[in-house]
Design an enzyme around this catalytic site. Structure first.
Site, PDB file in Angstrom:
ATOM      1  CD  GLU A 155      -1.058  -7.059  19.417  1.00  0.00           C
ATOM      2  OE1 GLU A 155      -1.866  -7.470  18.583  1.00  0.00           O
ATOM      3  OE2 GLU A 155      -1.161  -5.554  20.025  1.00  0.00           O
ATOM      4  CG  HIS A 159       1.436  -3.515  14.735  1.00  0.00           C
ATOM      5  ND1 HIS A 159       0.668  -2.562  14.728  1.00  0.00           N
ATOM      6  CD2 HIS A 159       1.990  -3.304  15.905  1.00  0.00           C
ATOM      7  CE1 HIS A 159      -0.243  -2.236  15.913  1.00  0.00           C
ATOM      8  NE2 HIS A 159       1.067  -2.985  17.077  1.00  0.00           N
ATOM      9  CG  HIS A 211       2.359   2.156  17.747  1.00  0.00           C
ATOM     10  ND1 HIS A 211       2.528   1.992  19.343  1.00  0.00           N
ATOM     11  CD2 HIS A 211       1.744   1.073  17.402  1.00  0.00           C
ATOM     12  CE1 HIS A 211       2.059   0.934  19.832  1.00  0.00           C
ATOM     13  NE2 HIS A 211       1.722  -0.024  18.476  1.00  0.00           N
ATOM     14  CD  GLU A 237       5.222   7.433  -6.237  1.00  0.00           C
ATOM     15  OE1 GLU A 237       5.429   6.333  -6.177  1.00  0.00           O
ATOM     16  OE2 GLU A 237       5.340   8.232  -7.339  1.00  0.00           O
ATOM     17  CG  HIS A 288      -2.750   0.555  18.702  1.00  0.00           C
ATOM     18  ND1 HIS A 288      -2.961  -0.420  19.707  1.00  0.00           N
ATOM     19  CD2 HIS A 288      -1.836   0.396  18.227  1.00  0.00           C
ATOM     20  CE1 HIS A 288      -2.021  -1.585  20.223  1.00  0.00           C
ATOM     21  NE2 HIS A 288      -1.128  -1.083  18.830  1.00  0.00           N
TER      22      HIS A 288
HETATM   23  P1  13P Z   1       4.594  -6.046  22.095  1.00  0.00           P
HETATM   24  O1  13P Z   1       6.005  -5.683  22.818  1.00  0.00           O
HETATM   25  O2  13P Z   1       5.106  -7.487  22.594  1.00  0.00           O
HETATM   26  O3  13P Z   1       4.795  -7.221  20.417  1.00  0.00           O
HETATM   27  O4  13P Z   1       3.590  -5.040  21.824  1.00  0.00           O
HETATM   28  C1  13P Z   1       4.154  -4.154  21.530  1.00  0.00           C
HETATM   29  C2  13P Z   1       2.855  -3.305  20.542  1.00  0.00           C
HETATM   30  O5  13P Z   1       2.785  -2.431  19.770  1.00  0.00           O
HETATM   31  C3  13P Z   1       1.066  -3.710  21.199  1.00  0.00           C
HETATM   32  O6  13P Z   1       0.191  -3.348  20.467  1.00  0.00           O
HETATM   33 ZN    ZN Z   2       0.509  -1.676  18.902  1.00  0.00          ZN
END
Ligand code: 13P
Ligand code: ZN
Length: 267
Positions: free
Chosen positions: A113, A136, A138, A166, A207
């Site tokens: 990413e 980033h 999930h 909050e 995602h």
């Molecule tokens: P990477 O392992 O390449 O960092 O990817 C993980 C991810 O969350 C892709 O969106």
């Molecule tokens: Zn991801």
């Protein structure tokens, strides 16, 4: 030279990985972090003039030319809390190449990413020259919410502000939202960076999430707060409501603490 394993910028990455993983936001190899590091600081721990190898970036990152970033490796498991899954890169003078100056041993490379990270850094630095972190992961409830809730930024933000007191204090700028897109591409990188012009949080529908901050603490804390709000939404959205946080409540809170929020996201 000091021991890199004691460097605040490296320890901070491991600590952020640990925090994000402990919340269940980083299954398997999911999640990635990049953090700008001052060259003077890095020089206390590594020889920054020695380029171990170079990796093409694939797009023009020249606004970050000569900047150093510590970045997680693609495929790394945050649950391992491993220094071996980190690398420090310098963006070359022409912005086309990442010069590995530490880490990424055994042929590892930066997160898939990287486009979203570098393009977001470029945009956030224009808004806030002190921004250093893009991260980033999930988060479970936020992902679930993105299946149920309309993906309109005003409506989504209002719901999040309304489920966690909050919220308006922590993300008064609201949340940007992208529809489901193929991840790891320059397209999603550009779309994320476009949203980062306005928002420090960008939801990748179905995602995950991107967050920007001056520090790792701030960026992870942003995600924590958004995810908590999404969790309350998921716990309550299918049940009859007896109470709510009204627009008036939010306005009086924002006025009380003097925060400047997206006024057009209320009413
Ligand atoms: P990477 O392992 O390449 O960092 O990817 C993980 C991810 O969350 C892709 O969106
Ligand atoms: Zn991801």
């Amino acid at each position: 030279m000091k021991d890199i394993y004691s460097a605040p910028f490296a320890l901070g990455m491991i600590n952020a990985e640990r925090r994000m993983d402990s919340k269940g936001w980083c299954e398997r190899n999911s999640g990635n972090i990049s953090c700008l590091v001052a060259e003077e600081e890095a020089r206390e721990y590594i020889d920054t003039s020695k380029i171990i190898r170079t990796i093409p970036i694939g797009f023009d990152a020249s606004p970050l030319a000569e900047r150093l970033l510590i970045v997680t490796a693609s495929g790394s498991y945050f649950s391992n809390h491993s220094f071996d899954d980190l690398g420090i890169i310098r963006i070359s003078a022409d912005g086309k190449t990442a010069e590995v100056i530490w880490g990424f041993e055994g042929g590892k490379r930066f997160t898939s990413e990287l486009p979203a990270h570098l393009m977001s850094h470029i945009e956030r630095l224009k808004v806030d020259p002190e921004n250093r972190v893009i991260t980033h992961c999930h988060p479970t409830n936020l992902m679930a919410m993105s299946f149920l809730h309309e993906l309109d930024e005003k409506a989504f933000t209002r719901t999040l502000w309304g489920t966690c007191t909050e919220g308006i204090m922590v993300f008064p700028d609201g949340v940007g939202i992208l529809p489901w897109m193929v991840c790891g591409t320059e397209d999603i990188g550009r779309a994320t960076a476009e949203k980062m012009k306005q928002y420090r949080i960008v939801v990748w529908a179905m995602h995950g999430i991107y967050a920007a901050g001056r520090t790792l603490n701030e960026a992870v804390g942003l995600i924590d707060t958004v995810e908590k709000a999404a969790q309350i939404y998921m716990l309550t959205s299918s049940l009859p409501h007896k109470n709510c946080i009204s627009d008036e409540n939010l306005i009086s809170l924002a006025d009380h603490i003097g925060v400047s929020y997206r006024k057009d996201f209320l009413g």
